[in-house]
Design an enzyme around this catalytic site. Structure first.
Site, PDB file in Angstrom:
ATOM      1  N   HIS A  72      20.193 -41.954 -26.828  1.00 33.40           N
ATOM      2  CA  HIS A  72      20.337 -42.641 -28.120  1.00 33.40           C
ATOM      3  C   HIS A  72      19.615 -41.840 -29.185  1.00 33.40           C
ATOM      4  O   HIS A  72      18.464 -41.466 -28.998  1.00 33.40           O
ATOM      5  CB  HIS A  72      19.731 -44.048 -28.040  1.00 33.40           C
ATOM      6  CG  HIS A  72      20.635 -45.044 -27.386  1.00 33.40           C
ATOM      7  ND1 HIS A  72      20.431 -46.397 -27.471  1.00 33.40           N
ATOM      8  CD2 HIS A  72      21.780 -44.877 -26.655  1.00 33.40           C
ATOM      9  CE1 HIS A  72      21.402 -47.022 -26.812  1.00 33.40           C
ATOM     10  NE2 HIS A  72      22.217 -46.130 -26.306  1.00 33.40           N
ATOM     11  N   TYR A 201      17.111 -54.071 -33.585  1.00 33.10           N
ATOM     12  CA  TYR A 201      15.897 -54.881 -33.726  1.00 33.10           C
ATOM     13  C   TYR A 201      16.096 -55.751 -34.964  1.00 33.10           C
ATOM     14  O   TYR A 201      16.239 -55.224 -36.076  1.00 33.10           O
ATOM     15  CB  TYR A 201      14.663 -53.991 -33.947  1.00 33.10           C
ATOM     16  CG  TYR A 201      14.167 -53.304 -32.691  1.00 33.10           C
ATOM     17  CD1 TYR A 201      14.791 -52.161 -32.197  1.00 33.10           C
ATOM     18  CD2 TYR A 201      13.047 -53.785 -32.016  1.00 33.10           C
ATOM     19  CE1 TYR A 201      14.325 -51.537 -31.053  1.00 33.10           C
ATOM     20  CE2 TYR A 201      12.579 -53.162 -30.869  1.00 33.10           C
ATOM     21  CZ  TYR A 201      13.215 -52.043 -30.394  1.00 33.10           C
ATOM     22  OH  TYR A 201      12.756 -51.427 -29.255  1.00 33.10           O
ATOM     23  N   PRO A 294       6.503 -55.641 -25.252  1.00 35.96           N
ATOM     24  CA  PRO A 294       7.618 -54.703 -25.030  1.00 35.96           C
ATOM     25  C   PRO A 294       8.333 -54.221 -26.296  1.00 35.96           C
ATOM     26  O   PRO A 294       9.229 -53.387 -26.210  1.00 35.96           O
ATOM     27  CB  PRO A 294       8.566 -55.489 -24.123  1.00 35.96           C
ATOM     28  CG  PRO A 294       8.199 -56.916 -24.286  1.00 35.96           C
ATOM     29  CD  PRO A 294       6.786 -56.981 -24.723  1.00 35.96           C
ATOM     30  N   LYS A 298       7.108 -49.241 -24.717  1.00 34.48           N
ATOM     31  CA  LYS A 298       6.106 -48.261 -24.308  1.00 34.48           C
ATOM     32  C   LYS A 298       5.554 -48.429 -22.890  1.00 34.48           C
ATOM     33  O   LYS A 298       4.982 -47.488 -22.333  1.00 34.48           O
ATOM     34  CB  LYS A 298       4.911 -48.307 -25.281  1.00 34.48           C
ATOM     35  CG  LYS A 298       5.238 -47.760 -26.648  1.00 34.48           C
ATOM     36  CD  LYS A 298       5.466 -46.269 -26.605  1.00 34.48           C
ATOM     37  CE  LYS A 298       6.129 -45.746 -27.836  1.00 34.48           C
ATOM     38  NZ  LYS A 298       7.258 -44.889 -27.646  1.00 34.48           N
ATOM     39  N   TYR A 384       8.200 -43.974 -31.742  1.00 35.71           N
ATOM     40  CA  TYR A 384       9.188 -44.585 -30.853  1.00 35.71           C
ATOM     41  C   TYR A 384       9.758 -43.540 -29.890  1.00 35.71           C
ATOM     42  O   TYR A 384       9.840 -43.776 -28.679  1.00 35.71           O
ATOM     43  CB  TYR A 384      10.313 -45.230 -31.668  1.00 35.71           C
ATOM     44  CG  TYR A 384      11.148 -46.210 -30.863  1.00 35.71           C
ATOM     45  CD1 TYR A 384      11.059 -47.576 -31.091  1.00 35.71           C
ATOM     46  CD2 TYR A 384      12.031 -45.770 -29.871  1.00 35.71           C
ATOM     47  CE1 TYR A 384      11.821 -48.478 -30.356  1.00 35.71           C
ATOM     48  CE2 TYR A 384      12.787 -46.662 -29.132  1.00 35.71           C
ATOM     49  CZ  TYR A 384      12.678 -48.012 -29.380  1.00 35.71           C
ATOM     50  OH  TYR A 384      13.430 -48.911 -28.644  1.00 35.71           O
TER      51      TYR A 384
END
Ligand SMILES: Cc1cc2nc3c(=O)[nH]c(=O)nc-3n(C[C@H](O)[C@H](O)[C@H](O)COP(=O)(O)OP(=O)(O)OC[C@H]3O[C@@H](n4cnc5c(N)ncnc54)[C@H](O)[C@@H]3O)c2cc1C
Length: 391
Positions: A72, A201, A294, A298, A384
């Protein structure tokens, strides 16, 4: 019996540590209190950072990730009426991979078996002894009911938050930092192709939602709920309705496709760090030393980074009798742990509803900033997609 490294726990940290040591010709034995089938069936994380994928590739575990994982380029961030894509590759030159923890566990178990390394599943009453001496050992009762003892040079505590390893460090030496959040995630696994190409998100007045996936045919979705929420309150229809509202079904023509839910559970959220990560000849790695909510994806990646540092330190200790890396292991690992702890806290507090209108405006302001400013977006992308393991 005797081994170099007694590893407690067959989660990703324990299994990968055993594989990394085996690559360097160092023998280990794993003790796990659950059955092999139970460990293989656990539904957990699913996002691998680029440095995790690189490491797994370097040690011969990259083939299935390459064939079946999904690279991704970034994620979507959204709030009502707006959706923005952050492209990590453009921003920081790194991507992430979707590859379920269950698949990684399969690969790691297969690698251990083909290397002939020993593991005891369904080991009961696992107890650590003499960790402050040169002769630590572990006792347990094996699956057949026979008491066993394993003597080792070092013990690796990879047994997660509830295992005995972190509790074996004397209270006078330990220090604990903890934040328990006033929300939890209702996580569902559904047999339906994802309705999105990359993770969404979503900030929403009703609460956070996340559209993730495990493969091209399996979706993983989450809803913010309260920690005491009963799963019985959430029928499949109610879950899909809430997901549709929070993820913006109908917004700019986007549709959420529902499907059969195969698993659902409520996950509490906390940040937790216990130091030091080494005491005597006990080394902690993964969730045994730290837990993150979560939201930043990580937990699994931190477990991988810890054991990468730990295996290098142990190789140096055993091969060259050089204890420098073992001595600095706790500090080295904690630098990354705290970075990821901060990032996970930041993502969590930016996206979840806490019931305070002032906070909600700050969250929206922050979301607008990270989606419109290259500086803001780059900070999120760097964290990220993941910092280098030795960061
Ligand atoms: C329920 C749950 C859901 C999660 N979902 C997500 C998610 O959606 N996204 C995300 O990014 N992260 C998620 N995580 C976090 C991520 O899965 C963990 O960070 C990761 O598994 C850490 O790996 P580990 O090997 O350190 O610990 P674990 O995977 O917890 O492995 C520890 C092992 O030790 C074993 N053990 C425990 N006690 C004993 C004992 N007494 N004796 C011997 N063995 C013992 C356990 O059975 C387990 O196999 C989730 C974690 C949990 C617990």
């Amino acid at each position: 019996m005797r081994t170099r490294v007694a590893i407690i726990g067959a989660g990703p940290a324990g299994l990968l540590l055993s594989h990394l040591l085996d690559q360097e010709g160092i023998e280990s034995v794993i003790l796990e209190n659950r059955s092999e089938e139970y460990v293989l069936g656990r539904i957990r994380a699913g996002v691998l950072e680029s440095s995790s994928v690189e490491l797994l590739g370097e040690v011969g575990l990259g083939d299935r990730i390459e064939a079946e994982g999904q690279p991704h380029r970034g994620i979507y961030l959204q709030w009502p009426q707006e959706r923005h894509h952050l492209d990590f590759v453009d921003l920081v030159g790194r991507s992430v991979w979707i590859y379920g923890q269950t698949e990684l566990t399969k690969d790691l178990m297969a690698a251990r078996k083909s290397a002939g390394q020993q593991a005891f599943y369904e080991a009961a009453a696992v107890t650590l002894h003499d960790i402050e001496t040169e002769h630590p050992y572990v006792t347990f009762i094996d699956a057949g009911g026979t008491p066993q003892r394993i003597d080792a040079d070092v013990i690796a505590g990879c047994d997660g938050f509830h295992g005995p390893s972190r509790q074996a460090i004397p209270a006078a030496v330990q220090r604990i930092w903890e934040r328990v959040y006033p929300y939890a995630w209702l996580g569902v696994l559904a047999d339906v192709p994802p309705s999105t190409d990359e993770l969404i998100y979503a900030w929403h007045p009703d609460g956070f939602a996340l559209h993730s996936m495990r493969s091209e045919t399996v979706s993983r979705l989450y809803l913010q709920v309260t920690p005491d929420d009963d799963i019985a309150n959430w029928s499949d229809d109610r879950i899909w309705d809430a997901l549709a509202a929070r993820l913006g079904h109908g917004q700019d023509g986007w549709k959420l496709t529902p499907g059969p839910i195969t698993d659902k559970s409520v996950l509490p959220m906390r940040s937790y760090v216990q130091t030091p990560m080494r005491h005597g000849n006990l080394f902690l790695a993964g969730d045994a030393a730290h837990i993150v909510p979560p939201t930043g994806a990580k937990g699994l990646n931190l477990a991988i980074a810890d054991v990468s540092l730990l295996s290098t330190a142990l190789v140096s200790l055993f091969r060259s009798r050089d204890s420098a890396l073992a001595d600095s292991y706790s500090d080295d690992a904690l630098r990354r742990v705290w970075r990821c702890t901060h990032f996970s806290w930041w993502m969590t507090t930016m996206l979840h509803q806490g019931g305070d209108d002032f906070d909600a405006q700050l969250q929206l302001s922050q979301l607008r900033w990270v989606t419109s400013s290259e500086a803001g977006a780059t900070g999120l992308a760097e964290n990220y997609a993941g910092l280098p393991i030795g960061f």
